[in-house]
Design a protein around this motif. Structure first.
Motif, PDB file in Angstrom:
ATOM      1  N   LEU A 435      53.490   6.277  69.888  1.00  0.00           N
ATOM      2  CA  LEU A 435      54.390   5.418  70.378  1.00  0.00           C
ATOM      3  C   LEU A 435      54.493   5.001  68.899  1.00  0.00           C
ATOM      4  CD1 LEU A 435      53.248   3.982  73.445  1.00  0.00           C
ATOM      5  CD2 LEU A 435      55.144   5.877  73.332  1.00  0.00           C
ATOM      6  N   LYS A 436      53.453   5.402  67.722  1.00  0.00           N
ATOM      7  CA  LYS A 436      54.583   4.801  66.533  1.00  0.00           C
ATOM      8  C   LYS A 436      55.686   5.084  66.016  1.00  0.00           C
ATOM      9  CE  LYS A 436      50.210   3.188  64.755  1.00  0.00           C
ATOM     10  NZ  LYS A 436      48.989   3.543  63.291  1.00  0.00           N
ATOM     11  N   GLN A 437      56.422   4.814  65.372  1.00  0.00           N
ATOM     12  CA  GLN A 437      57.432   4.935  64.658  1.00  0.00           C
ATOM     13  C   GLN A 437      58.141   3.903  63.562  1.00  0.00           C
ATOM     14  OE1 GLN A 437      59.805   5.425  68.722  1.00  0.00           O
ATOM     15  NE2 GLN A 437      62.012   4.476  67.945  1.00  0.00           N
ATOM     16  N   ASP A 438      58.842   4.540  62.293  1.00  0.00           N
ATOM     17  CA  ASP A 438      59.091   3.995  61.665  1.00  0.00           C
ATOM     18  C   ASP A 438      60.722   2.699  61.995  1.00  0.00           C
ATOM     19  OD1 ASP A 438      57.310   5.328  59.741  1.00  0.00           O
ATOM     20  OD2 ASP A 438      58.906   6.057  59.094  1.00  0.00           O
ATOM     21  N   ASP A 439      60.514   1.765  61.119  1.00  0.00           N
ATOM     22  CA  ASP A 439      62.478   0.644  61.655  1.00  0.00           C
ATOM     23  C   ASP A 439      62.901   2.005  61.253  1.00  0.00           C
ATOM     24  OD1 ASP A 439      60.365  -1.222  61.974  1.00  0.00           O
ATOM     25  OD2 ASP A 439      60.519  -2.197  59.855  1.00  0.00           O
ATOM     26  N   ASN A 440      63.999   1.471  62.481  1.00  0.00           N
ATOM     27  CA  ASN A 440      65.484   1.838  62.078  1.00  0.00           C
ATOM     28  C   ASN A 440      65.340   3.558  62.538  1.00  0.00           C
ATOM     29  OD1 ASN A 440      66.088  -0.858  61.946  1.00  0.00           O
ATOM     30  ND2 ASN A 440      66.601   0.097  59.951  1.00  0.00           N
ATOM     31  N   GLU A 441      64.421   4.100  63.126  1.00  0.00           N
ATOM     32  CA  GLU A 441      64.489   5.889  63.871  1.00  0.00           C
ATOM     33  C   GLU A 441      64.006   6.128  65.038  1.00  0.00           C
ATOM     34  OE1 GLU A 441      61.035   9.371  63.306  1.00  0.00           O
ATOM     35  OE2 GLU A 441      60.096   6.917  63.302  1.00  0.00           O
ATOM     36  N   THR A 442      64.944   6.651  65.577  1.00  0.00           N
ATOM     37  CA  THR A 442      65.157   7.070  66.664  1.00  0.00           C
ATOM     38  C   THR A 442      65.179   8.067  67.510  1.00  0.00           C
ATOM     39  OG1 THR A 442      68.222   6.744  66.476  1.00  0.00           O
ATOM     40  CG2 THR A 442      66.611   4.351  67.507  1.00  0.00           C
ATOM     41  N   PHE A 443      64.957   8.591  68.751  1.00  0.00           N
ATOM     42  CA  PHE A 443      64.742   9.439  69.433  1.00  0.00           C
ATOM     43  C   PHE A 443      66.131   9.635  70.548  1.00  0.00           C
ATOM     44  CE2 PHE A 443      60.906   8.522  67.022  1.00  0.00           C
ATOM     45  CZ  PHE A 443      60.976   9.952  66.942  1.00  0.00           C
ATOM     46  N   THR A 444      66.590  10.707  71.105  1.00  0.00           N
ATOM     47  CA  THR A 444      66.925  10.917  72.084  1.00  0.00           C
ATOM     48  C   THR A 444      66.396  11.131  73.036  1.00  0.00           C
ATOM     49  OG1 THR A 444      66.992  13.589  71.728  1.00  0.00           O
ATOM     50  CG2 THR A 444      68.400  12.254  70.797  1.00  0.00           C
ATOM     51  N   MET A 445      66.312  11.082  74.319  1.00  0.00           N
ATOM     52  CA  MET A 445      65.847  11.305  75.720  1.00  0.00           C
ATOM     53  C   MET A 445      64.997  12.274  75.418  1.00  0.00           C
ATOM     54  SD  MET A 445      66.199  12.801  78.651  1.00  0.00           S
ATOM     55  CE  MET A 445      67.719  13.019  79.451  1.00  0.00           C
ATOM     56  N   GLU A 446      65.630  13.631  75.285  1.00  0.00           N
ATOM     57  CA  GLU A 446      64.748  14.982  75.494  1.00  0.00           C
ATOM     58  C   GLU A 446      63.658  14.675  74.301  1.00  0.00           C
ATOM     59  OE1 GLU A 446      68.735  15.567  73.497  1.00  0.00           O
ATOM     60  OE2 GLU A 446      68.197  13.941  75.542  1.00  0.00           O
ATOM     61  N   GLU A 447      64.274  14.665  73.247  1.00  0.00           N
ATOM     62  CA  GLU A 447      63.123  14.422  72.381  1.00  0.00           C
ATOM     63  C   GLU A 447      61.912  13.598  72.939  1.00  0.00           C
ATOM     64  OE1 GLU A 447      65.802  15.277  68.129  1.00  0.00           O
ATOM     65  OE2 GLU A 447      64.977  13.312  68.666  1.00  0.00           O
ATOM     66  N   GLU A 448      62.332  12.246  73.476  1.00  0.00           N
ATOM     67  CA  GLU A 448      61.770  11.329  74.110  1.00  0.00           C
ATOM     68  C   GLU A 448      60.293  11.658  74.756  1.00  0.00           C
ATOM     69  OE1 GLU A 448      62.923   6.589  73.679  1.00  0.00           O
ATOM     70  OE2 GLU A 448      62.920   7.948  74.980  1.00  0.00           O
ATOM     71  N   VAL A 449      61.288  13.063  75.887  1.00  0.00           N
ATOM     72  CA  VAL A 449      60.186  14.012  76.895  1.00  0.00           C
ATOM     73  C   VAL A 449      59.267  14.449  76.275  1.00  0.00           C
ATOM     74  CG1 VAL A 449      60.846  14.830  78.167  1.00  0.00           C
ATOM     75  CG2 VAL A 449      62.142  13.261  78.655  1.00  0.00           C
ATOM     76  N   ILE A 450      59.841  15.377  74.975  1.00  0.00           N
ATOM     77  CA  ILE A 450      58.508  16.195  74.875  1.00  0.00           C
ATOM     78  C   ILE A 450      57.537  15.820  73.911  1.00  0.00           C
ATOM     79  CG2 ILE A 450      58.481  18.383  72.654  1.00  0.00           C
ATOM     80  CD1 ILE A 450      61.482  18.995  73.899  1.00  0.00           C
ATOM     81  N   ALA A 451      57.856  14.480  73.355  1.00  0.00           N
ATOM     82  CA  ALA A 451      56.673  13.503  72.382  1.00  0.00           C
ATOM     83  C   ALA A 451      55.309  13.108  73.717  1.00  0.00           C
ATOM     84  CB  ALA A 451      57.413  12.872  71.878  1.00  0.00           C
ATOM     85  N   LEU A 452      56.113  12.467  75.043  1.00  0.00           N
ATOM     86  CA  LEU A 452      55.468  12.097  75.687  1.00  0.00           C
ATOM     87  C   LEU A 452      54.924  13.151  76.359  1.00  0.00           C
ATOM     88  CD1 LEU A 452      57.553   9.388  76.983  1.00  0.00           C
ATOM     89  CD2 LEU A 452      55.628   9.453  75.700  1.00  0.00           C
ATOM     90  N   PHE A 453      54.937  14.766  76.904  1.00  0.00           N
ATOM     91  CA  PHE A 453      54.599  15.446  76.873  1.00  0.00           C
ATOM     92  C   PHE A 453      53.729  16.148  76.355  1.00  0.00           C
ATOM     93  CE2 PHE A 453      54.470  20.399  77.900  1.00  0.00           C
ATOM     94  CZ  PHE A 453      54.615  20.444  79.453  1.00  0.00           C
ATOM     95  N   ILE A 454      53.618  16.251  75.013  1.00  0.00           N
ATOM     96  CA  ILE A 454      52.707  16.886  74.610  1.00  0.00           C
ATOM     97  C   ILE A 454      51.630  15.660  74.326  1.00  0.00           C
ATOM     98  CG2 ILE A 454      51.861  16.532  72.136  1.00  0.00           C
ATOM     99  CD1 ILE A 454      54.477  17.482  71.291  1.00  0.00           C
ATOM    100  N   GLY A 455      51.661  14.144  74.438  1.00  0.00           N
ATOM    101  CA  GLY A 455      50.684  12.987  74.834  1.00  0.00           C
ATOM    102  C   GLY A 455      49.605  13.265  76.367  1.00  0.00           C
ATOM    103  N   ILE A 456      50.459  13.582  76.930  1.00  0.00           N
ATOM    104  CA  ILE A 456      50.162  13.121  78.573  1.00  0.00           C
ATOM    105  C   ILE A 456      49.569  14.685  78.893  1.00  0.00           C
ATOM    106  CG2 ILE A 456      51.499  11.874  79.355  1.00  0.00           C
ATOM    107  CD1 ILE A 456      52.740  14.218  81.357  1.00  0.00           C
ATOM    108  N   LYS A 457      49.137  16.035  78.227  1.00  0.00           N
ATOM    109  CA  LYS A 457      49.413  17.385  78.741  1.00  0.00           C
ATOM    110  C   LYS A 457      47.949  17.236  78.428  1.00  0.00           C
ATOM    111  CE  LYS A 457      52.518  18.292  82.179  1.00  0.00           C
ATOM    112  NZ  LYS A 457      51.926  17.673  83.598  1.00  0.00           N
ATOM    113  N   GLY A 458      46.920  16.483  76.509  1.00  0.00           N
ATOM    114  CA  GLY A 458      46.467  16.797  76.340  1.00  0.00           C
ATOM    115  C   GLY A 458      46.213  17.634  74.729  1.00  0.00           C
ATOM    116  N   TYR A 459      47.357  18.109  75.210  1.00  0.00           N
ATOM    117  CA  TYR A 459      47.297  18.673  73.404  1.00  0.00           C
ATOM    118  C   TYR A 459      46.785  18.304  72.058  1.00  0.00           C
ATOM    119  CZ  TYR A 459      50.228  21.732  75.809  1.00  0.00           C
ATOM    120  OH  TYR A 459      50.471  23.063  76.431  1.00  0.00           O
ATOM    121  N   LEU A 460      47.045  16.503  72.163  1.00  0.00           N
ATOM    122  CA  LEU A 460      47.047  15.661  70.915  1.00  0.00           C
ATOM    123  C   LEU A 460      45.178  15.444  70.709  1.00  0.00           C
ATOM    124  CD1 LEU A 460      49.273  12.455  71.982  1.00  0.00           C
ATOM    125  CD2 LEU A 460      49.560  14.767  69.772  1.00  0.00           C
TER     126      LEU A 460
END
Length: 520
Positions: A435-460
């Motif tokens: 969930l960390k991100q740099d100042d003024n760095e933003t993600f689209t909704m679909e990019e957020e979905v994929i990042a969170l998908f990677i997190g909850i599915k155990g790949y990390l």
């Protein structure tokens, strides 16, 4: 001149003053005292609170009526009081201050009462598509509103997944100084560029108003430069009442910003207004009130300090379809001292808003950006302001993080931990890193979905904790280059279908084998 002549002159002056036409005193008055930006005025018998008056002085300075007393009225001077003197005439101008509104204000920097200060073309009542509106207007009634149901994406993973903000919501950003409050607000403005570019119809666009209250002009210049460089000034108006401006200007600035935003709301469009920050706004109002001899209350604030913020923030609303379906979203900012959210102004604004994003100094010092305390932060709109895709991937994250934060404090004292506790801590650390991100760095909704998908599915769990963001960035880059159709389908359907889920699993597993943290 002998005493008799002097006495006769004084008597004549008194008689002529008493015989002054009563009709004149209805809309005209005389300054009987001026000091510290406050004028005491005799006359103006028909005047109302918040009325605008003009002083008959070389600079034609204006003032705002805030006190109605038995034999005089108290006027706060909007600007310098250096050219105003006792005996100057004062005349009524309007019941409320008025400001220019409309699309010609986009890309402009204006002062606390809406006058351009950016050196570009002047804005007048004759400017095309300009509308004049009073800065005081009643909040929309319940019948005119609709419950909040559309997301207002900030581009910040932690907020959009765990503390969602909806169009028409009032979400407080609160924390000590230097914890990243302004960075969160700026990110929300910058993210609207991506949303506006994808908008299929103009009425899906979000227009932004950034109100700077009591800040240094150097900080404001940096803000405007950043927004200009990122192309965000195309849809943004910056309202500035700097630290060097008089208190009345700082007091009026948020109402001016709100009124500019209401123009878009009432014309079926969407707007976002940021008040940075209302702590300084309250201090400016306290200063005026004490100079007007109003009785001080708790922490020397006047008794109506709650009212001035509630009447501002209640104007944020999502309108019903019958009223055009527009919205005004408010992100007020409050600065706390030593993390004390139970102080007077923080508790006031917390009780007015629909939730708060609490930024913590301790997390900030640990290098967590944004430094959001997930336990204290809350959105009272919650998943009603989320697309289905975000709901599908964010459901268990808040619970996992809460358990991790609680267990983390105990684990520091324990020497031997069981396997389940170790797994919980490892998962929590990786989700925090995700969930960390740099100042003024933003993600689209679909990019957020994929990042969170990677997190909850155990790949990390297969990645070293130091490489979490590197791996997520690598997957994002690969998916943009080789499987843009996955992003497009998530954006169009706002949900993760079984087919998309299978594609994501296959794509991530393939790239997991190829991932090299040194190269990535």
């Amino acid at each position: 001149m002998n005493p008799t002549e002097l006495a006769n002159i004084i008597k004549n002056e008194i008689n002529s003053f008493i015989m002054t036409d009563k009709a004149t005193l209805e809309n005209e008055g005389v300054v009987i005292k001026v000091a510290d930006g406050i004028a005491r005025v005799y006359g103006l018998n028909s005047i109302k609170i918040n009325a605008v008056v003009e002083f008959d002085c070389p600079s034609k300075t204006r003032g705002l009526v805030l006190n109605l007393e038995k034999n005089s009225i108290g006027v706060v001077i909007i600007g310098s009081d250096s050219s105003i003197k006792e005996g100057d005439k004062v005349r009524y101008i309007a019941d409320n201050p008025e400001v220019y509104c409309g699309k010609p204000l986009l890309g402009r920097v204006v002062d606390g009462i809406g006058r351009p200060i950016d050196g570009l073309d002047p804005i007048t009542a004759n400017t095309k598509n300009i509308v004049i509106r009073s800065i005081e207007s009643p909040a929309p009634d319940i019948i005119s509103r609709r419950s909040i149901h559309e997301p207002m994406y900030t581009g910040i993973k932690a907020i959009d997944s765990l503390i969602p903000v909806g169009k028409g919501q009032r979400e407080l950003i609160i924390g000590d100084r230097q914890t990243g409050k302004t960075s969160v607000a700026i990110s929300a403005v910058l993210n609207q560029k991506k949303i506006n570019e994808k908008a299929k119809i103009p009425y899906e666009k979000i227009y932004c108003i950034y109100v700077c209250i009591g800040q240094k002009m150097s900080s404001v210049a940096k803000l405007v430069k950043k927004l200009t460089e990122e192309g965000a000034m195309e849809y943004t108006t910056v309202v500035v009442a700097s630290a060097s401006d008089p208190a009345p200007m700082q007091f009026l600035a948020p109402y001016t910003g709100c009124t500019i935003g209401e123009y878009f709301r009432d014309n079926g469009m969407h707007s976002l207004v940021i008040y940075d920050d209302l702590s300084k706004h309250a201090v400016a109002y306290r200063q005026m009130s004490l100079l007007l001899r109003r009785p001080p209350g708790r922490e020397a604030y006047p008794g109506d300090i709650f009212f001035i913020h509630s009447r501002l923030l209640e104007r944020a609303a999502k309108m019903s379809d019958d009223k055009g379906g527009g919205s005004l979203t408010a992100l007020p900012i409050i600065e706390t001292s030593a993390g004390d959210v139970s102080a007077y102004i923080p508790t006031n604004v917390i009780s007015i808003t629909d939730g708060q994003i609490f930024l913590e100094t301790e997390l900030f010092n640990k290098g967590i950006r944004p430094a959001i305390n997930i336990g204290i932060s809350v959105s009272r709109v919650s998943s009603a302001a989320q697309d289905k895709a975000i709901k599908q991937v964010s459901g268990g994250i808040k619970l996992d993080l809460a358990q991790y934060r609680e267990m983390e404090s105990f684990s520091q004292m324990a020497s031997d931990l069981d396997i389940s506790t170790q797994n919980l801590l490892q998962r929590g650390r990786r989700l925090t890193e995700l969930l960390k991100q740099d100042d003024n760095e933003t993600f689209t909704m679909e990019e957020e979905v994929i990042a969170l998908f990677i997190g909850i599915k155990g790949y990390l769990e297969k990645i070293d904790i130091d490489n979490v963001l590197s791996f997520v960035g690598y997957i994002m880059k690969e998916i943009r280059e080789h499987s843009q159709d996955i992003l497009d389908e998530i954006y169009d359907k706002k949900a993760i279908s079984k087919e998309i889920e299978d594609k994501l699993h296959q794509f991530i597993e393939n790239r997991l084998e190829l991932y090299n943290p040194v190269v990535a």
